[in-house]
Design a protein around this motif. Structure first.
Motif, mmCIF file in Angstrom:
data_model
loop_
_atom_site.group_PDB
_atom_site.id
_atom_site.type_symbol
_atom_site.label_atom_id
_atom_site.label_comp_id
_atom_site.label_asym_id
_atom_site.label_seq_id
_atom_site.Cartn_x
_atom_site.Cartn_y
_atom_site.Cartn_z
ATOM 1 N N UNK A 286 0.828 -1.199 0.000
ATOM 2 C CA UNK A 286 0.000 0.000 0.000
ATOM 3 C C UNK A 286 0.867 1.256 0.000
ATOM 4 N N UNK A 287 0.247 2.373 -0.327
ATOM 5 C CA UNK A 287 0.948 3.650 -0.295
ATOM 6 C C UNK A 287 1.269 4.049 1.154
ATOM 7 N N UNK A 288 2.308 4.837 1.370
ATOM 8 C CA UNK A 288 2.568 5.343 2.717
ATOM 9 C C UNK A 288 1.412 6.224 3.193
ATOM 10 N N UNK A 289 1.066 6.103 4.461
ATOM 11 C CA UNK A 289 0.003 6.903 5.073
ATOM 12 C C UNK A 289 -1.244 6.928 4.181
ATOM 13 N N UNK A 290 -1.831 5.799 3.879
ATOM 14 C CA UNK A 290 -2.861 5.746 2.837
ATOM 15 C C UNK A 290 -4.202 6.367 3.214
ATOM 16 N N UNK A 291 -4.560 6.361 4.506
ATOM 17 C CA UNK A 291 -5.871 6.862 4.918
ATOM 18 C C UNK A 291 -5.694 8.174 5.665
ATOM 19 N N UNK A 292 -6.265 9.248 5.142
ATOM 20 C CA UNK A 292 -6.027 10.560 5.746
ATOM 21 C C UNK A 292 -6.654 10.674 7.133
ATOM 22 N N UNK A 293 -6.148 11.602 7.922
ATOM 23 C CA UNK A 293 -6.550 11.724 9.320
ATOM 24 C C UNK A 293 -8.026 12.089 9.474
ATOM 25 N N UNK A 294 -8.545 12.944 8.601
ATOM 26 C CA UNK A 294 -9.951 13.344 8.687
ATOM 27 C C UNK A 294 -10.870 12.148 8.447
ATOM 28 N N UNK A 295 -10.502 11.294 7.514
ATOM 29 C CA UNK A 295 -11.287 10.086 7.262
ATOM 30 C C UNK A 295 -11.259 9.171 8.474
ATOM 31 N N UNK A 296 -10.096 8.992 9.077
ATOM 32 C CA UNK A 296 -9.995 8.143 10.260
ATOM 33 C C UNK A 296 -10.846 8.672 11.406
ATOM 34 N N UNK A 297 -10.820 9.973 11.604
ATOM 35 C CA UNK A 297 -11.602 10.571 12.688
ATOM 36 C C UNK A 297 -13.099 10.406 12.445
ATOM 37 N N UNK A 298 -13.528 10.596 11.190
ATOM 38 C CA UNK A 298 -14.942 10.427 10.875
ATOM 39 C C UNK A 298 -15.368 8.970 11.036
ATOM 40 N N UNK A 299 -14.501 8.047 10.634
ATOM 41 C CA UNK A 299 -14.818 6.617 10.780
ATOM 42 C C UNK A 299 -14.989 6.251 12.250
ATOM 43 N N UNK A 300 -14.122 6.751 13.098
ATOM 44 C CA UNK A 300 -14.236 6.489 14.534
ATOM 45 C C UNK A 300 -15.536 7.055 15.093
ATOM 46 N N UNK A 301 -15.906 8.235 14.639
ATOM 47 C CA UNK A 301 -17.155 8.846 15.099
ATOM 48 C C UNK A 301 -18.359 8.004 14.677
ATOM 49 N N UNK A 302 -18.334 7.513 13.440
ATOM 50 C CA UNK A 302 -19.427 6.672 12.943
ATOM 51 C C UNK A 302 -19.520 5.382 13.757
ATOM 52 N N UNK A 303 -18.386 4.768 14.041
ATOM 53 C CA UNK A 303 -18.378 3.517 14.778
ATOM 54 C C UNK A 303 -18.903 3.703 16.202
ATOM 55 N N UNK A 304 -18.718 4.896 16.759
ATOM 56 C CA UNK A 304 -19.254 5.172 18.092
ATOM 57 C C UNK A 304 -20.771 5.350 18.070
ATOM 58 N N UNK A 305 -21.322 5.639 16.902
ATOM 59 C CA UNK A 305 -22.771 5.845 16.763
ATOM 60 C C UNK A 305 -23.407 4.699 15.977
#
Length: 349
Positions: free
Chosen positions: A233-252
């Motif tokens: 995979x590419x280095x640092x493939x998933x941007x930080x904003x996407x990761x934060x939004x995914x975590x928020x979704x998983x909490x809801x």
């Protein structure tokens, strides 16, 4: 038992065997001062590259899905994961893949982009597969078999027994796209990773999780396959904003469950209503957040809806789908509007 190393392309095999090609990176967050990546020290926290391992998102997904975080790879949408399957396993101009037909058209697209022969095998009139026919289409250069369950555009779950036959008999990789599985309420093959070392499951945050905008796909497989995805995979493939939004979704996630319940009720209402429309001949069973409807004149209905500001998918150009429209289940008001408009539809002469 599959020989995973022999399935991987020669150049990829050389890449992943080189321990210096992409060494495992330690989490940088624990360091006090980071002067290793030529980042700008201002505009925190967006000045830093995101976590390369997406550990927090994977751990939350693992708890929810009943897998380990080592059996998860995150991609920039399912499209990247599809492309990576070709790039990891298929040698251009030499190898080929086999797929059910009709199905998601992205598999054919990425086969062409990667210069890999694509061999479609027609489903039956009920949109079901035959393991025997799919295996017959394979040869020693077949690396992947592509399945989608629930399938698109048909919306049905593929026969589990036939899929099991493929997984047990095929010496390559079976990729099962389960993008719509949350709408089916039936067991997913994702829950059976330990049984099949040659199985890759694709999932996404775009459908049931209602986050298509963040472009986050999920690959589930045994750890040996996931390790290969991570190394190429590419280095640092998933941007930080996407990761934060995914975590928020998983909490809801309970909100997601409520949305799914509403969509399933709306799916039932919409399918029954379409069956009663004069312009509709048949509605096919669905385990997804859409359904396939055979119309008397699909193009005419499509044009009529388009003029009214409603966009559906005309599938008439696909095998077994002549005069068929694929209708996504929308919000209650949207569904009521399309039904109201279609009740006034009159065929053009």
């Amino acid at each position: 038992m599959i020989d995973l190393q022999q399935l991987v392309r020669t150049n990829i095999r050389a890449l992943i065997s080189d321990v210096d090609a992409k060494a495992e990176q330690t989490e940088r967050d624990a360091q006090h001062i980071m002067l290793d990546a030529n980042e700008n020290p201002y505009n925190k926290p967006l000045n830093r590259y995101p976590s390369d391992n997406q550990t927090a998102v994977k751990e939350e997904l693992a708890k929810l899905r009943g897998v380990t975080h080592r059996e998860i790879f995150l991609s920039n949408g399912s499209t990247e994961a599809i492309d990576m399957c070709f790039r990891i396993f298929c040698q251009p101009k030499i190898d080929n893949v086999v797929a059910i037909e009709p199905t998601c058209q992205l598999y054919r697209l990425f086969a062409r982009l990667n210069d890999v022969e694509y061999r479609p095998v027609l489903l039956d009139d009920s949109f079901q597969l035959s393991a025997t026919k799919l295996l017959k289409a394979c040869d020693r250069h077949t690396k992947l078999i592509w399945l989608c369950s629930p399938n698109s555009p048909s919306g049905n779950i593929l026969n589990i027994t036939e899929v099991e036959k493929l997984l047990k008999a095929f010496n390559g990789i079976v990729v099962i796209d389960e993008a719509y599985t949350d709408f089916s309420r039936l067991p997913a093959f994702r829950e059976r990773l330990s049984e099949f070392p040659n199985m890759i499951i694709l999932n996404t945050f775009s459908k049931a999780w209602a986050n298509a905008a963040i472009r986050l796909g999920v690959v589930y497989a045994q750890e040996a396959i996931i390790d290969i995805f991570k190394k190429v995979s590419n280095p640092y493939p998933i941007n930080q904003l996407t990761q934060e939004q995914a975590l928020d979704v998983l909490k809801h996630r309970y909100d997601i469950e409520d949305w799914i319940k509403i969509l399933l009720l709306e799916r039932k209402r919409m399918m029954l209503a379409f069956e009663s429309l004069a312009c509709c001949e048949k509605v096919y069973p669905s385990n997804a957040n859409f359904f396939l409807a055979k119309m008397k004149d699909a193009q005419s209905v499509y044009n009529y809806l388009y003029q009214k500001g409603i966009k559906v998918r005309n599938c008439s150009n696909l095998s077994l789908c002549n005069n068929c429209l694929r209708i996504t289940i929308g919000a209650k008001a949207e569904n009521a509007e399309i039904l109201g408009i279609l009740r006034y539809y009159k065929p053009t002469k």
